[in-house]
Design a protein around this motif. Structure first.
Motif, mmCIF file in Angstrom:
data_model
loop_
_atom_site.group_PDB
_atom_site.id
_atom_site.type_symbol
_atom_site.label_atom_id
_atom_site.label_comp_id
_atom_site.label_asym_id
_atom_site.label_seq_id
_atom_site.Cartn_x
_atom_site.Cartn_y
_atom_site.Cartn_z
ATOM 1 N N ILE A 1 -9.200 -1.266 -22.560
ATOM 2 C CA ILE A 1 -8.972 -2.640 -23.024
ATOM 3 C C ILE A 1 -8.088 -3.387 -22.033
ATOM 4 O O ILE A 1 -8.313 -4.571 -21.741
ATOM 5 C CB ILE A 1 -8.338 -2.619 -24.437
ATOM 6 N N GLY A 2 -7.084 -2.702 -21.498
ATOM 7 C CA GLY A 2 -6.232 -3.332 -20.496
ATOM 8 C C GLY A 2 -7.002 -3.757 -19.258
ATOM 9 O O GLY A 2 -6.749 -4.830 -18.700
ATOM 10 N N GLU A 3 -7.955 -2.937 -18.820
ATOM 11 C CA GLU A 3 -8.755 -3.273 -17.644
ATOM 12 C C GLU A 3 -9.544 -4.558 -17.843
ATOM 13 O O GLU A 3 -9.819 -5.284 -16.887
ATOM 14 C CB GLU A 3 -9.711 -2.124 -17.311
ATOM 15 N N MET A 4 -9.918 -4.868 -19.067
ATOM 16 C CA MET A 4 -10.649 -6.108 -19.344
ATOM 17 C C MET A 4 -9.810 -7.324 -18.980
ATOM 18 O O MET A 4 -10.330 -8.348 -18.516
ATOM 19 C CB MET A 4 -11.049 -6.156 -20.823
ATOM 20 N N LEU A 5 -8.505 -7.210 -19.152
ATOM 21 C CA LEU A 5 -7.617 -8.330 -18.842
ATOM 22 C C LEU A 5 -7.364 -8.432 -17.345
ATOM 23 O O LEU A 5 -7.270 -9.532 -16.794
ATOM 24 C CB LEU A 5 -6.298 -8.156 -19.592
ATOM 25 N N PHE A 6 -7.292 -7.274 -16.665
ATOM 26 C CA PHE A 6 -6.974 -7.286 -15.235
ATOM 27 C C PHE A 6 -8.119 -7.805 -14.378
ATOM 28 O O PHE A 6 -7.920 -8.089 -13.199
ATOM 29 C CB PHE A 6 -6.573 -5.877 -14.770
ATOM 30 N N ILE A 7 -9.315 -7.908 -14.943
ATOM 31 C CA ILE A 7 -10.451 -8.421 -14.176
ATOM 32 C C ILE A 7 -10.744 -9.874 -14.542
ATOM 33 O O ILE A 7 -11.633 -10.503 -13.957
ATOM 34 C CB ILE A 7 -11.697 -7.537 -14.426
ATOM 35 N N ALA A 8 -9.989 -10.411 -15.495
ATOM 36 C CA ALA A 8 -10.296 -11.747 -16.018
ATOM 37 C C ALA A 8 -9.960 -12.871 -15.053
ATOM 38 O O ALA A 8 -10.373 -14.011 -15.267
ATOM 39 C CB ALA A 8 -9.560 -11.973 -17.343
ATOM 40 N N MET A 9 -9.196 -12.591 -13.986
ATOM 41 C CA MET A 9 -8.945 -13.568 -12.917
ATOM 42 C C MET A 9 -9.153 -12.868 -11.589
ATOM 43 O O MET A 9 -8.201 -12.363 -10.979
ATOM 44 C CB MET A 9 -7.522 -14.148 -13.013
ATOM 45 N N PRO A 10 -10.399 -12.784 -11.117
ATOM 46 C CA PRO A 10 -10.688 -12.010 -9.898
ATOM 47 C C PRO A 10 -10.119 -12.663 -8.646
ATOM 48 O O PRO A 10 -9.863 -13.868 -8.604
ATOM 49 C CB PRO A 10 -12.224 -11.995 -9.861
ATOM 50 N N LEU A 11 -9.937 -11.834 -7.621
ATOM 51 C CA LEU A 11 -9.426 -12.271 -6.317
ATOM 52 C C LEU A 11 -8.117 -13.042 -6.441
ATOM 53 O O LEU A 11 -7.861 -14.006 -5.728
ATOM 54 C CB LEU A 11 -10.475 -13.142 -5.595
ATOM 55 N N GLN A 12 -7.259 -12.589 -7.349
ATOM 56 C CA GLN A 12 -6.005 -13.303 -7.606
ATOM 57 C C GLN A 12 -5.069 -13.253 -6.411
ATOM 58 O O GLN A 12 -4.207 -14.127 -6.265
ATOM 59 C CB GLN A 12 -5.321 -12.739 -8.864
ATOM 60 N N MET A 13 -5.237 -12.270 -5.542
ATOM 61 C CA MET A 13 -4.442 -12.192 -4.313
ATOM 62 C C MET A 13 -5.128 -12.927 -3.164
ATOM 63 O O MET A 13 -4.495 -13.643 -2.389
ATOM 64 C CB MET A 13 -4.230 -10.730 -3.898
ATOM 65 N N ASP A 14 -6.437 -12.725 -3.047
ATOM 66 C CA ASP A 14 -7.169 -13.182 -1.873
ATOM 67 C C ASP A 14 -7.309 -14.700 -1.797
ATOM 68 O O ASP A 14 -7.181 -15.290 -0.720
ATOM 69 C CB ASP A 14 -8.561 -12.542 -1.859
ATOM 70 N N ILE A 15 -7.585 -15.338 -2.929
ATOM 71 C CA ILE A 15 -7.786 -16.788 -2.918
ATOM 72 C C ILE A 15 -6.530 -17.533 -2.460
ATOM 73 O O ILE A 15 -6.597 -18.403 -1.580
ATOM 74 C CB ILE A 15 -8.238 -17.282 -4.299
ATOM 75 N N PRO A 16 -5.341 -17.230 -3.004
ATOM 76 C CA PRO A 16 -4.140 -17.927 -2.513
ATOM 77 C C PRO A 16 -3.872 -17.673 -1.033
ATOM 78 O O PRO A 16 -3.411 -18.573 -0.318
ATOM 79 C CB PRO A 16 -3.020 -17.350 -3.391
ATOM 80 N N ILE A 17 -4.157 -16.446 -0.544
ATOM 81 C CA ILE A 17 -3.958 -16.163 0.873
ATOM 82 C C ILE A 17 -4.900 -17.009 1.720
ATOM 83 O O ILE A 17 -4.495 -17.597 2.731
ATOM 84 C CB ILE A 17 -4.169 -14.659 1.148
ATOM 85 N N LEU A 18 -6.150 -17.109 1.309
ATOM 86 C CA LEU A 18 -7.123 -17.900 2.059
ATOM 87 C C LEU A 18 -6.742 -19.375 2.091
ATOM 88 O O LEU A 18 -7.025 -20.080 3.066
ATOM 89 C CB LEU A 18 -8.514 -17.746 1.441
ATOM 90 N N LEU A 19 -6.094 -19.840 1.033
ATOM 91 C CA LEU A 19 -5.740 -21.261 0.938
ATOM 92 C C LEU A 19 -4.314 -21.545 1.408
ATOM 93 O O LEU A 19 -3.791 -22.644 1.185
ATOM 94 C CB LEU A 19 -5.930 -21.748 -0.502
ATOM 95 N N GLY A 20 -3.676 -20.578 2.046
ATOM 96 C CA GLY A 20 -2.366 -20.816 2.623
ATOM 97 C C GLY A 20 -1.223 -20.881 1.636
ATOM 98 O O GLY A 20 -0.179 -21.473 1.932
ATOM 99 N N ARG A 21 -1.370 -20.266 0.470
ATOM 100 C CA ARG A 21 -0.313 -20.282 -0.546
ATOM 101 C C ARG A 21 0.336 -18.910 -0.688
ATOM 102 O O ARG A 21 0.693 -18.488 -1.782
ATOM 103 C CB ARG A 21 -0.907 -20.733 -1.894
ATOM 104 N N ILE A 22 0.509 -18.242 0.428
ATOM 105 C CA ILE A 22 0.988 -16.869 0.389
ATOM 106 C C ILE A 22 2.446 -16.791 -0.071
ATOM 107 O O ILE A 22 2.846 -15.849 -0.751
ATOM 108 C CB ILE A 22 0.801 -16.206 1.769
#
Length: 489
Positions: A327-348
């Protein structure tokens, strides 16, 4: 290589590696190792992974995501990676006696020595694999990951059968690292430059300094689980907890990990072209939740008979833990690429602070729960998942200007479809009882659940049905071509 073709190869690699690792874990756990032995290895591996945050320094993301590639600097990147990884190896090897004393487990020394030795090999695959990702050569990456998984897990099974206990798993790590290094270098050879140039590695170090903080906090949040449980509840509890976490995590990675790995370089290309990312992100969100939530719902529902059939009665304590971790894993996938998108957009920089916040939440929640009981530790994954989702949902919604109503609708559609997928298995368990459900019943429930899941996806007009239609069209086209070739012969 197109995104969908890359996705096919990436999915193939994920499925193949998962099948190999899953089969090995079942064989080793059912026939050769007890929970305490697996728990001992889990603690050693968690300690190594905590230190591994120093090893990558964002090299993979830097190479695969930078707009302008500098081929002449690849040797400099590899030399830097080697220096960091070998430092990690030295810390693991020479610090093993102290760590074993902290946990009062002398057996940790040999395990840490072997795992530390694997870090002498890991850097030789890092830069080469990053180049394969950048080129979207997921066919080559398939052979790197699947091939190394095969030889590493076969080694672990053979040694476990010969009575090597937890050491068999550590040798599997070493052989996997060796296989990955050799294969990656064969695909994209990169030679180290023994005197790295400061001007070449400076951009990587600047990127890596911020990436390191993110990796460090993420590692503490993710890898400290077994360390916390091992310290507070013992090595047997760690073995049960790690088996539940691994099973849920591996299935989650199997279902959606391949999609996310393909979308990172694809999003980088869209960013470079100045295209908006909101719509493709919503489509990724829809595909992730549709697949993952149905899979995790099924895993939670059939946890008890599944654990009994796969691992045997010695591992029965995994079942209640698996229910909550799924059940916990269902929540951890609910916002994918949570690290990658901010890095790509310069919000590191903002990402660093957000990541630190959720890491503090992860450690605090698990530590408090582990003081109560092992099952409380598993339940805490759900509470942490809710905190995790709230933090990243707020951040990414603002960053990408995501429409909240569209997101809510996607979540509702995915949740309804997941319930439909689990309904056949619920009926089977209710009619027969979990203790009487066998392998045939599980397979029948899974097949029926797949049918009801697809039917509900179309009934509620889920966005993921677009991919199903494309897959059916591609399959029919392939069959038609094969028939024409057969008739011409």
């Amino acid at each position: 290589m197109s995104i969908r073709r890359a996705a096919i190869w990436s999915v193939s690699a994920q499925y193949t590696a998962f099948a190999i690792q899953f089969a090995a874990s079942v064989i080793i756990s059912r026939f050769f190792l007890q929970p305490a032995e697996v728990g001992l290895f889990s603690i050693a591996l968690a300690a190594a992974m905590m230190l591994a945050i120093f090893q990558d320094m964002g090299v993979t993301r830097f190479i695969s995501g930078q707009p302008q590639m500098q081929p002449e600097a690849l040797g400099d990147y590899l030399t830097l990676t080697i220096g960091i990884a070998w430092s990690v190896a030295a810390i693991l090897i020479f610090g093993a006696p102290w760590f074993a004393g902290f946990y009062d487990q002398p057996g940790l020394v040999n395990l840490l020595h072997l795992i530390g030795a694997s870090y002498l090999l890991i850097p030789f695959a890092t830069v080469s694999s990053a180049l394969l990702v950048r080129d979207m050569d997921f066919r080559g990456l398939f052979w790197v990951n699947a091939g190394s998984a095969l030889i590493g897990n076969v080694t672990a099974v053979i040694l476990a059968a010969q009575g090597y206990s937890a050491t068999a798993l550590a040798w599997g790590v070493v052989v996997t690292a060796l296989g990955k290094a050799v294969t990656a270098q064969a695909m994209r050879p990169v030679a180290p430059r023994w005197k790295p140039r400061r001007d070449k590695i400076a951009p990587l170090l600047r990127f890596g300094s911020a990436s390191f903080l993110i990796s460090a906090s993420a590692a503490v949040g993710q890898r400290s689980q077994d360390l916390i449980v091992g310290r507070l509840l013992g090595i047997t509890a760690t073995g049960l907890f790690s088996r539940a976490s691994a099973l849920a995590g591996q299935l989650s990675t199997l279902v959606t990990g391949a999609i996310n790995s393909v979308f990172y370089p694809a999003f980088a290309r869209k960013r470079d072209a100045g295209e908006p990312l909101a719509e493709p992100y919503l489509h990724l969100l829809a595909c992730n939740t549709a697949l993952n939530w149905a899979s995790m719902a099924g895993l939670a529902i059939c946890a008890e008979p599944l654990v009994r059939i796969l691992y045997g009665n010695n591992w029965a304590g995994v079942a209640p833990l698996l229910f909550w971790t799924a059940i916990g894993e269902m929540l951890f996938i609910a916002m994918p690429l949570q690290m990658d998108i901010p890095i790509l957009l310069g919000r590191i920089r903002t990402l660093v602070w957000i990541n630190l916040l959720e890491t503090v939440a992860a450690v605090t929640i698990l530590a408090m729960a582990s003081m109560i009981s092992l099952e409380a530790a598993a339940i805490s994954r759900v509470f942490y998942g809710l905190v995790w989702w709230a933090i990243y949902a707020a951040f990414l919604t603002r960053l990408l200007s995501l429409p909240v109503r569209r997101m809510a609708l996607i979540y509702a559609q995915s949740a309804i479809s997941a319930l439909a997928a689990g309904l056949p298995m619920i009926l089977i368990l209710h009619s027969q009882g979990a203790a009487n459900v066998g392998l045939i019943d599980l397979l029948a429930g899974t097949a029926a659940g797949g049918v009801t899941w697809i039917a509900m996806l179309f009934a509620c007009r889920h966005p993921a049905t677009h991919e199903i239609r494309l897959a059916l069209h591609s399959g029919l086209t392939l069959v038609s071509r094969l028939r024409r070739r057969g008739s011409s012969v």
